[in-house]
Design a protein around this motif. Structure first.
Motif, short mmCIF file in Angstrom:
data_model
loop_
_atom_site.label_atom_id
_atom_site.label_comp_id
_atom_site.label_asym_id
_atom_site.label_seq_id
_atom_site.Cartn_x
_atom_site.Cartn_y
_atom_site.Cartn_z
N TYR A 184 0.84 -1.20 0.00
CA TYR A 184 0.00 0.00 0.00
C TYR A 184 0.88 1.25 0.00
CZ TYR A 184 -3.41 3.52 1.34
OH TYR A 184 -4.19 4.63 1.36
N GLY A 185 1.93 1.24 0.79
CA GLY A 185 2.84 2.37 0.82
C GLY A 185 3.91 2.29 -0.26
N TYR A 186 4.12 1.09 -0.80
CA TYR A 186 5.12 0.91 -1.85
C TYR A 186 4.65 -0.21 -2.76
CZ TYR A 186 9.27 -0.39 -4.39
OH TYR A 186 10.15 -0.68 -5.40
N ALA A 187 4.40 0.10 -3.98
CA ALA A 187 3.99 -0.91 -4.95
C ALA A 187 4.67 -0.63 -6.28
CB ALA A 187 2.47 -0.90 -5.12
N VAL A 188 5.08 -1.69 -6.94
CA VAL A 188 5.66 -1.55 -8.27
C VAL A 188 4.50 -1.61 -9.26
CG1 VAL A 188 7.27 -2.51 -9.94
CG2 VAL A 188 7.78 -2.66 -7.50
N ALA A 189 3.99 -0.44 -9.56
CA ALA A 189 2.87 -0.31 -10.49
C ALA A 189 2.90 1.12 -11.03
CB ALA A 189 1.56 -0.58 -9.77
N PRO A 190 2.31 1.33 -12.18
CA PRO A 190 2.26 2.70 -12.71
C PRO A 190 1.56 3.64 -11.72
CG PRO A 190 1.57 1.12 -14.38
CD PRO A 190 1.70 0.37 -13.09
N ARG A 191 2.00 4.88 -11.71
CA ARG A 191 1.46 5.88 -10.79
C ARG A 191 -0.06 5.98 -10.88
NH1 ARG A 191 2.36 11.57 -12.15
NH2 ARG A 191 0.67 12.52 -11.05
N GLU A 192 -0.58 5.97 -12.09
CA GLU A 192 -2.03 6.08 -12.28
C GLU A 192 -2.76 4.92 -11.62
OE1 GLU A 192 0.12 6.00 -15.05
OE2 GLU A 192 0.34 8.18 -15.08
N THR A 193 -2.18 3.75 -11.71
CA THR A 193 -2.79 2.56 -11.10
C THR A 193 -2.79 2.69 -9.59
OG1 THR A 193 -2.05 1.19 -12.94
CG2 THR A 193 -2.66 0.05 -10.92
N ARG A 194 -1.65 3.09 -9.01
CA ARG A 194 -1.57 3.27 -7.56
C ARG A 194 -2.56 4.31 -7.08
NH1 ARG A 194 3.92 3.72 -8.65
NH2 ARG A 194 3.85 5.84 -7.88
N GLU A 195 -2.68 5.40 -7.82
CA GLU A 195 -3.61 6.46 -7.43
C GLU A 195 -5.06 5.97 -7.49
OE1 GLU A 195 -2.58 9.74 -9.97
OE2 GLU A 195 -0.79 10.22 -8.79
N SER A 196 -5.36 5.11 -8.44
CA SER A 196 -6.74 4.59 -8.53
C SER A 196 -7.06 3.69 -7.34
CB SER A 196 -6.95 3.83 -9.84
OG SER A 196 -6.29 2.59 -9.83
N TRP A 197 -6.06 3.04 -6.77
CA TRP A 197 -6.29 2.20 -5.60
C TRP A 197 -6.62 3.03 -4.38
CZ3 TRP A 197 -1.00 -0.72 -6.14
CH2 TRP A 197 -1.06 -1.59 -7.23
N ALA A 198 -6.04 4.21 -4.28
CA ALA A 198 -6.17 5.03 -3.07
C ALA A 198 -7.63 5.30 -2.72
CB ALA A 198 -5.41 6.34 -3.24
N GLY A 199 -8.43 5.66 -3.69
CA GLY A 199 -9.84 5.94 -3.41
C GLY A 199 -10.57 4.72 -2.89
N LEU A 200 -10.31 3.58 -3.50
CA LEU A 200 -10.96 2.34 -3.06
C LEU A 200 -10.54 1.96 -1.65
CD1 LEU A 200 -10.54 0.22 -6.32
CD2 LEU A 200 -12.66 1.20 -5.42
N VAL A 201 -9.26 2.03 -1.39
CA VAL A 201 -8.73 1.68 -0.07
C VAL A 201 -9.27 2.64 0.99
CG1 VAL A 201 -6.63 1.54 1.34
CG2 VAL A 201 -6.67 0.54 -0.95
N ASN A 202 -9.22 3.92 0.71
CA ASN A 202 -9.71 4.91 1.67
C ASN A 202 -11.19 4.71 1.96
OD1 ASN A 202 -7.15 5.94 1.68
ND2 ASN A 202 -7.65 7.77 0.53
#
Length: 81
Positions: free
Chosen positions: A6-24
């Motif tokens: 969650y704090g560090y993932a090897v994935a494109p920035r856009e993908t990581r940002e899309s996870w943030a809303g779901l996780v939050n």
């Protein structure tokens, strides 16, 4: 729910940002969530993403437990830094 990377993932920035809303949303709204355990790598220390997560949880009044991992890898003279 385990959120490895969650704090560090090897994935494109856009993908990581899309996870943030779901996780939050999950962390704020999940009724079955009784406690969040936040793992902090002692060798890396507290990151901005850790602090953001903790703030979100405090605001949502979610119980939080912070666990320091890999402390056995830190030389004793560095423990108080």
């Amino acid at each position: 729910v385990d959120l490895p990377g969650y704090g560090y993932a090897v994935a494109p920035r856009e993908t990581r940002e899309s996870w943030a809303g779901l996780v939050n949303q999950y962390l704020e709204e999940a009724r079955q969530l009784e406690r969040v355990v936040s793992l902090v790598d002692a060798g890396v220390g507290v990151k901005e993403s850790d602090e953001q997560l903790w703030e979100l949880l405090l605001t949502a009044k979610r119980p939080l437990m912070v666990v320091l991992t890999k402390i056995d890898k830190i030389p004793p003279q560095n423990l108080n830094r």
